[in-house]
Scaffold this active site. Sequence first.
Site, mmCIF file in Angstrom:
data_model
loop_
_atom_site.group_PDB
_atom_site.id
_atom_site.type_symbol
_atom_site.label_atom_id
_atom_site.label_comp_id
_atom_site.label_asym_id
_atom_site.label_seq_id
_atom_site.Cartn_x
_atom_site.Cartn_y
_atom_site.Cartn_z
ATOM 1 N N ARG A 1 6.208 -14.754 -6.163
ATOM 2 C CA ARG A 1 5.264 -14.482 -5.077
ATOM 3 C C ARG A 1 3.861 -14.898 -5.477
ATOM 4 N NH1 ARG A 1 5.560 -8.799 -2.219
ATOM 5 N NH2 ARG A 1 3.898 -9.935 -1.185
ATOM 6 N N ARG B 1 0.174 1.985 1.295
ATOM 7 C CA ARG B 1 -1.031 1.140 1.311
ATOM 8 C C ARG B 1 -1.493 1.092 2.750
ATOM 9 N NH1 ARG B 1 0.204 -4.318 -1.744
ATOM 10 N NH2 ARG B 1 -1.989 -4.713 -1.342
ATOM 11 N N CYS C 1 4.778 0.058 0.227
ATOM 12 C CA CYS C 1 5.030 -1.035 -0.700
ATOM 13 C C CYS C 1 5.679 -0.445 -1.935
ATOM 14 C CB CYS C 1 3.741 -1.801 -0.945
ATOM 15 S SG CYS C 1 3.009 -1.713 -2.529
ATOM 16 N N LYS D 1 -3.894 -17.115 -4.962
ATOM 17 C CA LYS D 1 -3.095 -16.574 -3.864
ATOM 18 C C LYS D 1 -3.953 -15.751 -2.919
ATOM 19 C CE LYS D 1 -0.559 -12.662 -4.647
ATOM 20 N NZ LYS D 1 -0.873 -11.574 -3.706
ATOM 21 N N ASN D 2 -4.731 -14.832 -3.472
ATOM 22 C CA ASN D 2 -5.443 -13.874 -2.621
ATOM 23 C C ASN D 2 -6.681 -14.462 -1.946
ATOM 24 O OD1 ASN D 2 -3.481 -12.062 -3.209
ATOM 25 N ND2 ASN D 2 -4.691 -10.843 -4.637
ATOM 26 N N ASP E 1 -5.271 -5.502 -10.269
ATOM 27 C CA ASP E 1 -4.249 -6.533 -10.474
ATOM 28 C C ASP E 1 -4.108 -6.937 -11.943
ATOM 29 O OD1 ASP E 1 -3.660 -6.516 -7.811
ATOM 30 O OD2 ASP E 1 -4.757 -8.347 -7.320
#
Length: 416
Positions: free
Chosen positions: A396, A121, A116, A22-23, A304
């Site tokens: 997500r 952030r 968030c 994803k990132n 993460d």
Amino acid sequence: MDKLRITGGRPLEGTVRISGAKNAALPVMAATLLASGVHRLRNVPKLRDTQTFIRVLETLGAQVSREGDALTIDTRGVNTFEAPYELVKTMRASIYVLAPLLARLGAARVSLPGGCAWGPRPVNLHLAGLQAMGAKLEIEHGYIVGRDIRLRGATFGFDVVSVGATVQLMMAAVLAEGATVLENVALEPDVTALGDVLIACGARIEGLGTRRLVIQGVNALRPVDAAIIPDRIEAATFAAATAMTAGKVRLEGVTADHFEAPLRKLEEAGCTILRESDAVSVSAPRRPKAVDVVTQPFPGVPTDMQAQMIAVSAVAAGTSVIEDTIYVDRFTHVPELARLGADIELKGNVAVVKGVERLSGAPVMATDLRASASLVMAALAAEGETVIDRIYHLDRGYEALEVKLAGLGARVERLA
Ligand code: EPU
């Protein structure tokens, strides 16, 4: 709202294929805006966040189609420079369009992302860096606004290592006039992967993989055909879930170097880990040993993985101390894990986790992406049934999670 029902107590066993990251996908999708033409991206995970980014690109005038894991992005028609609040508030990474819009159209109106689920952030480094490159940006009605911008090369040092700000300024620099020097950049594989894609588009970047990048601006870039790198966080999450359930799992389609730090922690916890060129096998002991973890920018243990390491510690033999130095408020999973019987004392950004023999299933609530992953892991290890509410957070960032877990023998079901 979708929920997951998990009946725990079975070890994860078998083989799982890890999806694209994803990132890494999100910045590369943003970078397609820099070159007018038809781009093709492969290994793009089908996630809520990548879907949201497709909508952002479409809002700007791009045409996007998906075939399996491949996206075709036609950026020839990009003519709008506004990324609206409705999209940005659902996904902060939408702010990645800011630099490409300034570079390509000389103008941008991009909503500020706001807070968030786990706290502030900031995006101050994104803005300061762009301003150093000559972009006069104003905040108007909640939007970052730039008009008549001509980006010029500059030297900019990050006082905090930031993935997002590094990515943003790389995208600004590749089409800027002259040379840009970026100091103290992030080294995350997602950043290097973006650099590789930009170079394939014709960008001139030196120092990729080091803390100092020198980028010589070029007049134009060409479209790209590229594959997204494997998701190291998904891989590490499956590895940690294996450790927690006394399992034995082979992760396929991964790059071990990208998640070496969490793998070392799992070895410390008693797992046997076999690294191959594009696979990693994890074999767990009956019960993991307690390990201490401090999250750090890459190559350290990623923030993460903080929630997932707390989940492993919750059933480990002994007491673990887990500190998050990147996001000091990112602990919304702690009270939910406590509902499953975890013994966690939170002192600021440090969790002291006393491992228990067994967790017990209960209804819990997902609060953010990685927090949700830790709840799924705890549910897999717990005795009895756990129903996890609000799993849109999981969607997500984890592709087909329940399908992959079921393939490893877990009893898991999505309740619509
Ligand atoms: N920071 C600033 N100012 C800025 C930007 C960041 O002070 O302008 C600080 C942050 O507050 C934080 C630190 O710098 O303390 C690092 O944040 P970073 O900018 O690296 O985070 P990010 O780019 O917003 C990405 C990932 C996150 C991941 C972090 C850290 C994406 C789309 N997001 O966020 O991923 O936690 O890097 O590695 O790449 C996730 O996937 O669940 C996720 C949240």
